[in-house]
Motif scaffolding. Sequence first.
Motif, short mmCIF file in Angstrom:
data_model
loop_
_atom_site.label_atom_id
_atom_site.label_comp_id
_atom_site.label_asym_id
_atom_site.label_seq_id
_atom_site.Cartn_x
_atom_site.Cartn_y
_atom_site.Cartn_z
N VAL A 115 25.82 36.82 32.80
CA VAL A 115 26.50 36.93 32.67
C VAL A 115 27.42 37.97 32.70
O VAL A 115 26.21 39.12 32.97
N ASP A 117 29.52 41.65 32.79
CA ASP A 117 30.21 42.48 32.47
C ASP A 117 29.64 42.48 30.40
O ASP A 117 31.14 42.06 30.07
N VAL A 118 29.33 42.29 30.07
CA VAL A 118 28.61 42.02 28.91
C VAL A 118 28.88 43.07 28.25
O VAL A 118 29.08 44.55 27.61
N GLY A 122 29.65 43.86 21.90
CA GLY A 122 28.73 42.76 21.18
C GLY A 122 27.66 42.64 21.09
O GLY A 122 26.99 42.05 19.53
N LYS A 123 26.71 43.37 21.48
CA LYS A 123 25.18 44.10 20.97
C LYS A 123 25.59 44.30 19.75
O LYS A 123 24.63 44.31 18.89
N PRO A 162 27.45 30.87 26.84
CA PRO A 162 28.83 31.88 26.33
C PRO A 162 29.83 30.38 26.27
O PRO A 162 30.44 30.99 24.76
N ALA A 199 33.34 38.88 22.47
CA ALA A 199 31.79 39.75 22.51
C ALA A 199 30.19 39.30 21.87
O ALA A 199 29.51 39.55 22.81
N SER A 201 29.86 36.20 21.92
CA SER A 201 29.07 34.70 22.94
C SER A 201 28.49 35.47 24.12
O SER A 201 27.57 34.74 24.11
N LYS A 202 29.28 36.67 24.45
CA LYS A 202 28.54 37.61 26.34
C LYS A 202 27.71 37.61 25.40
O LYS A 202 26.72 37.31 26.83
N TYR A 203 27.47 38.43 24.87
CA TYR A 203 25.91 39.13 24.52
C TYR A 203 25.01 38.07 24.31
O TYR A 203 24.09 38.27 24.84
N SER A 206 23.33 36.85 26.88
CA SER A 206 22.45 37.27 28.05
C SER A 206 21.34 37.57 27.50
O SER A 206 20.34 38.18 28.07
#
Length: 208
Positions: A115, A117-118, A122-123, A162, A199, A201-203, A206
């Motif tokens: 992934v 550019d997390v 999102g975190k 994601p 955000a 979904s990507k985090y 990862s």
Amino acid sequence: MKKLALVLSVIIAAISAPAFSAEGNAEAGKTKAMLCAACHGVDGNSLVPMYPKLAGQHAEYLAKQLHDFKKGSASAGKEGRFDPIMAGFVATLNDQDIADLSAYFASQKSKPVAVADVPAAGKMLYEAGDAKRGITACMACHGPQGKGMGMAGFPHLASQQPDYIKAQLTKFRSKSRHNDLNGMMQDISAKLTDADIDALSKYIASLK
């Protein structure tokens, strides 16, 4: 007070999580999983972003989803979970087939997803939520590393596709998917913006 309510909701979810009588056999499930390979991969590691990874998912959760797909197919989406593609596959599955498939995919190892550019947002949402908007931290149910809690019905999310996570959060928000325990995901996702969902979904993807 909010923390107490969250703890109670987790306990209620654990009590409410369905138990299925058939005991799964992973070896038998391996043979039956050939039916699933085109979309989900031979070992449950889907290479197609729109299809979920099943490898390493909790057997209890997988079994519930398959049973819910059967309910959704029989009730035209009024009950359980409906998907036009899955409807055809689950139609011929009996309880033992579902238990075997769930045991097999649960025994496999999920492979990491690359992934780029997390988003930091999102975190933050995953770990802390957003008290001002009444959004509970995702890790409260799914754990700090996204491993979930099988017996409570909370799925393993780490290394999931994601695109698939994004699609499911969007469906929960619109209530077109409504097979979550006690409506928890529908309540939370209703407060998420498109940017939040992207955000998260990507985090989540990862996580390893």
